[in-house]
Design a protein around this motif. Structure first.
Motif, PDB file in Angstrom:
ATOM      1  N   SER A  11     -79.995  68.351  32.082  1.00 22.87           N
ATOM      2  CA  SER A  11     -81.140  68.011  32.928  1.00 22.87           C
ATOM      3  C   SER A  11     -81.403  69.116  33.953  1.00 22.87           C
ATOM      4  O   SER A  11     -82.553  69.474  34.219  1.00 22.87           O
ATOM      5  CB  SER A  11     -80.882  66.676  33.632  1.00 22.87           C
ATOM      6  OG  SER A  11     -81.969  66.314  34.420  1.00 22.87           O
ATOM      7  N   PHE A  12     -80.339  69.672  34.525  1.00 25.57           N
ATOM      8  CA  PHE A  12     -80.449  70.767  35.492  1.00 25.57           C
ATOM      9  C   PHE A  12     -81.119  71.980  34.851  1.00 25.57           C
ATOM     10  O   PHE A  12     -82.051  72.556  35.401  1.00 25.57           O
ATOM     11  CB  PHE A  12     -79.055  71.114  36.028  1.00 25.57           C
ATOM     12  CG  PHE A  12     -79.007  72.323  36.920  1.00 25.57           C
ATOM     13  CD1 PHE A  12     -79.558  72.299  38.185  1.00 25.57           C
ATOM     14  CD2 PHE A  12     -78.386  73.484  36.488  1.00 25.57           C
ATOM     15  CE1 PHE A  12     -79.503  73.416  39.014  1.00 25.57           C
ATOM     16  CE2 PHE A  12     -78.320  74.604  37.308  1.00 25.57           C
ATOM     17  CZ  PHE A  12     -78.879  74.567  38.570  1.00 25.57           C
ATOM     18  N   TYR A  13     -80.637  72.379  33.675  1.00 21.18           N
ATOM     19  CA  TYR A  13     -81.237  73.512  32.970  1.00 21.18           C
ATOM     20  C   TYR A  13     -82.715  73.246  32.681  1.00 21.18           C
ATOM     21  O   TYR A  13     -83.546  74.129  32.827  1.00 21.18           O
ATOM     22  CB  TYR A  13     -80.508  73.794  31.655  1.00 21.18           C
ATOM     23  CG  TYR A  13     -79.235  74.588  31.805  1.00 21.18           C
ATOM     24  CD1 TYR A  13     -79.249  75.905  32.240  1.00 21.18           C
ATOM     25  CD2 TYR A  13     -78.003  74.036  31.470  1.00 21.18           C
ATOM     26  CE1 TYR A  13     -78.081  76.644  32.353  1.00 21.18           C
ATOM     27  CE2 TYR A  13     -76.828  74.767  31.582  1.00 21.18           C
ATOM     28  CZ  TYR A  13     -76.877  76.062  32.027  1.00 21.18           C
ATOM     29  OH  TYR A  13     -75.733  76.788  32.138  1.00 21.18           O
ATOM     30  N   GLN A  14     -83.016  72.028  32.267  1.00 18.82           N
ATOM     31  CA  GLN A  14     -84.404  71.685  31.966  1.00 18.82           C
ATOM     32  C   GLN A  14     -85.271  71.795  33.217  1.00 18.82           C
ATOM     33  O   GLN A  14     -86.392  72.291  33.160  1.00 18.82           O
ATOM     34  CB  GLN A  14     -84.476  70.278  31.382  1.00 18.82           C
ATOM     35  CG  GLN A  14     -85.796  69.969  30.737  1.00 18.82           C
ATOM     36  CD  GLN A  14     -85.730  68.721  29.883  1.00 18.82           C
ATOM     37  OE1 GLN A  14     -85.001  67.789  30.189  1.00 18.82           O
ATOM     38  NE2 GLN A  14     -86.479  68.708  28.799  1.00 18.82           N
ATOM     39  N   SER A  15     -84.733  71.391  34.365  1.00 21.31           N
ATOM     40  CA  SER A  15     -85.502  71.459  35.615  1.00 21.31           C
ATOM     41  C   SER A  15     -85.770  72.903  36.049  1.00 21.31           C
ATOM     42  O   SER A  15     -86.700  73.159  36.806  1.00 21.31           O
ATOM     43  CB  SER A  15     -84.787  70.710  36.738  1.00 21.31           C
ATOM     44  OG  SER A  15     -83.654  71.428  37.193  1.00 21.31           O
ATOM     45  N   LEU A  16     -84.973  73.854  35.557  1.00 21.74           N
ATOM     46  CA  LEU A  16     -85.156  75.264  35.888  1.00 21.74           C
ATOM     47  C   LEU A  16     -86.165  75.955  34.969  1.00 21.74           C
ATOM     48  O   LEU A  16     -86.415  77.145  35.110  1.00 21.74           O
ATOM     49  CB  LEU A  16     -83.817  76.006  35.822  1.00 21.74           C
ATOM     50  CG  LEU A  16     -82.776  75.585  36.852  1.00 21.74           C
ATOM     51  CD1 LEU A  16     -81.459  76.301  36.589  1.00 21.74           C
ATOM     52  CD2 LEU A  16     -83.259  75.831  38.265  1.00 21.74           C
ATOM     53  N   GLY A  17     -86.715  75.217  34.016  1.00 22.48           N
ATOM     54  CA  GLY A  17     -87.720  75.798  33.136  1.00 22.48           C
ATOM     55  C   GLY A  17     -87.160  76.619  31.991  1.00 22.48           C
ATOM     56  O   GLY A  17     -87.845  77.490  31.456  1.00 22.48           O
ATOM     57  N   VAL A  18     -85.933  76.346  31.608  1.00 15.97           N
ATOM     58  CA  VAL A  18     -85.324  77.038  30.481  1.00 15.97           C
ATOM     59  C   VAL A  18     -86.026  76.583  29.197  1.00 15.97           C
ATOM     60  O   VAL A  18     -86.298  75.398  29.014  1.00 15.97           O
ATOM     61  CB  VAL A  18     -83.806  76.721  30.414  1.00 15.97           C
ATOM     62  CG1 VAL A  18     -83.190  77.196  29.120  1.00 15.97           C
ATOM     63  CG2 VAL A  18     -83.098  77.317  31.618  1.00 15.97           C
ATOM     64  N   ASP A  19     -86.334  77.529  28.313  1.00 16.20           N
ATOM     65  CA  ASP A  19     -86.967  77.194  27.033  1.00 16.20           C
ATOM     66  C   ASP A  19     -85.952  76.790  25.978  1.00 16.20           C
ATOM     67  O   ASP A  19     -86.197  75.898  25.175  1.00 16.20           O
ATOM     68  CB  ASP A  19     -87.746  78.394  26.483  1.00 16.20           C
ATOM     69  CG  ASP A  19     -88.881  78.824  27.389  1.00 16.20           C
ATOM     70  OD1 ASP A  19     -89.614  77.947  27.880  1.00 16.20           O
ATOM     71  OD2 ASP A  19     -89.022  80.042  27.595  1.00 16.20           O
ATOM     72  N   LEU A  20     -84.811  77.506  25.965  1.00 13.58           N
ATOM     73  CA  LEU A  20     -83.825  77.296  24.922  1.00 13.58           C
ATOM     74  C   LEU A  20     -82.432  77.343  25.532  1.00 13.58           C
ATOM     75  O   LEU A  20     -82.101  78.285  26.256  1.00 13.58           O
ATOM     76  CB  LEU A  20     -83.960  78.395  23.859  1.00 13.58           C
ATOM     77  CG  LEU A  20     -83.217  78.145  22.557  1.00 13.58           C
ATOM     78  CD1 LEU A  20     -83.993  78.747  21.392  1.00 13.58           C
ATOM     79  CD2 LEU A  20     -81.817  78.683  22.592  1.00 13.58           C
ATOM     80  N   LEU A  21     -81.653  76.327  25.268  1.00 11.21           N
ATOM     81  CA  LEU A  21     -80.284  76.228  25.783  1.00 11.21           C
ATOM     82  C   LEU A  21     -79.319  76.237  24.609  1.00 11.21           C
ATOM     83  O   LEU A  21     -79.427  75.418  23.698  1.00 11.21           O
ATOM     84  CB  LEU A  21     -80.110  74.935  26.578  1.00 11.21           C
ATOM     85  CG  LEU A  21     -78.684  74.583  27.022  1.00 11.21           C
ATOM     86  CD1 LEU A  21     -78.128  75.631  27.976  1.00 11.21           C
ATOM     87  CD2 LEU A  21     -78.663  73.200  27.657  1.00 11.21           C
ATOM     88  N   PHE A  22     -78.378  77.193  24.618  1.00 15.42           N
ATOM     89  CA  PHE A  22     -77.277  77.178  23.670  1.00 15.42           C
ATOM     90  C   PHE A  22     -76.140  76.394  24.309  1.00 15.42           C
ATOM     91  O   PHE A  22     -75.703  76.728  25.416  1.00 15.42           O
ATOM     92  CB  PHE A  22     -76.773  78.594  23.364  1.00 15.42           C
ATOM     93  CG  PHE A  22     -77.613  79.350  22.395  1.00 15.42           C
ATOM     94  CD1 PHE A  22     -77.601  79.026  21.042  1.00 15.42           C
ATOM     95  CD2 PHE A  22     -78.403  80.401  22.821  1.00 15.42           C
ATOM     96  CE1 PHE A  22     -78.367  79.740  20.142  1.00 15.42           C
ATOM     97  CE2 PHE A  22     -79.167  81.122  21.929  1.00 15.42           C
ATOM     98  CZ  PHE A  22     -79.159  80.784  20.586  1.00 15.42           C
ATOM     99  N   VAL A  23     -75.666  75.374  23.629  1.00 16.62           N
ATOM    100  CA  VAL A  23     -74.478  74.639  24.057  1.00 16.62           C
ATOM    101  C   VAL A  23     -73.369  75.044  23.105  1.00 16.62           C
ATOM    102  O   VAL A  23     -73.477  74.837  21.895  1.00 16.62           O
ATOM    103  CB  VAL A  23     -74.697  73.112  24.019  1.00 16.62           C
ATOM    104  CG1 VAL A  23     -73.401  72.380  24.335  1.00 16.62           C
ATOM    105  CG2 VAL A  23     -75.799  72.713  24.990  1.00 16.62           C
ATOM    106  N   GLU A  24     -72.329  75.666  23.648  1.00 17.70           N
ATOM    107  CA  GLU A  24     -71.194  76.096  22.825  1.00 17.70           C
ATOM    108  C   GLU A  24     -70.053  75.117  23.013  1.00 17.70           C
ATOM    109  O   GLU A  24     -69.536  74.950  24.114  1.00 17.70           O
ATOM    110  CB  GLU A  24     -70.750  77.511  23.220  1.00 17.70           C
ATOM    111  CG  GLU A  24     -69.613  78.012  22.361  1.00 17.70           C
ATOM    112  CD  GLU A  24     -69.170  79.424  22.698  1.00 17.70           C
ATOM    113  OE1 GLU A  24     -67.980  79.719  22.473  1.00 17.70           O
ATOM    114  OE2 GLU A  24     -69.996  80.226  23.184  1.00 17.70           O
ATOM    115  N   GLY A  25     -69.682  74.461  21.929  1.00 15.91           N
ATOM    116  CA  GLY A  25     -68.606  73.482  21.990  1.00 15.91           C
ATOM    117  C   GLY A  25     -69.132  72.074  22.157  1.00 15.91           C
ATOM    118  O   GLY A  25     -70.240  71.768  21.729  1.00 15.91           O
TER     119      GLY A  25
END
Length: 173
Positions: free
Chosen positions: A87-101
């Motif tokens: 949710s935090f990343y989304q609020s910063l306007g990130v287009d694409l998030l890689f989640v590792e693990g």
């Protein structure tokens, strides 16, 4: 926000794959972020002498230091779950998030494995969209097997909708 989760056992190529894809996706105009699970036990390495770490170790729930072009954060995971981080990343306007693990987390995921034994275990995870054997490439007769990283990248690029989180659960807003 598009989330691509990359999972696999230690030394399966997760970090390598992500660091190869970041410049390619950035070149396509995406603002990219990463979130890595430190699955090896213990605390991630930190520089203990800096003020923000001293604040955190004194009991702050979260501490951050902002420099000219970067931010470094420490947070208590009892208060900052993966859901809240997304949710935090989304609020910063990130287009694409890689989640590792975070193998058990129910996002659409790409599985990396060194061999067929690991792969057989990992394919039992939920929401597997694609897989790649990184050390011992073998032909796997399945609808989403790949033989190299570029083919996997092309698949993901054409199927980004499979990795899109359209609405986050209400409890993390």
């Amino acid at each position: 926000m598009i989330i691509i989760q990359i999972v696999g056992y230690k030394n399966s190529g997760k970090t390598t794959l992500i660091t190869e894809w970041i410049p390619l996706l950035k070149g396509l105009g995406y603002r990219i972020a990463t979130l890595k699970h430190h699955g090896h036990g213990g605390e991630p390495d930190v520089i203990a002498e800096v003020d923000s770490i001293q604040h955190f170790r004194a009991g702050a729930t979260m501490s951050a230091v902002i420099g000219e072009e970067t931010v470094q954060m420490q947070a208590d995971l009892n208060h900052l779950t993966i859901d809240r981080m997304i949710s935090f990343y989304q609020s910063l306007g990130v287009d694409l998030l890689f989640v590792e693990g975070y193998k058990q987390y129910p996002l659409p995921k790409i599985v990396l494995s060194k061999d067929s034994t690991e792969l057989d275990k990992l394919l039992k995870l939920t929401n597997v969209q694609a897989y790649l054997c990184t050390n011992q490439l073998r032909e796997i007769k399945d609808s989403f097997g790949f033989d190299d990283k570029s083919t996997l990248f092309e698949y993901c690029q054409h199927n980004l909708a499979n990795f899109t989180v359209k609405e986050l659960p209400k409890w993390i807003r």
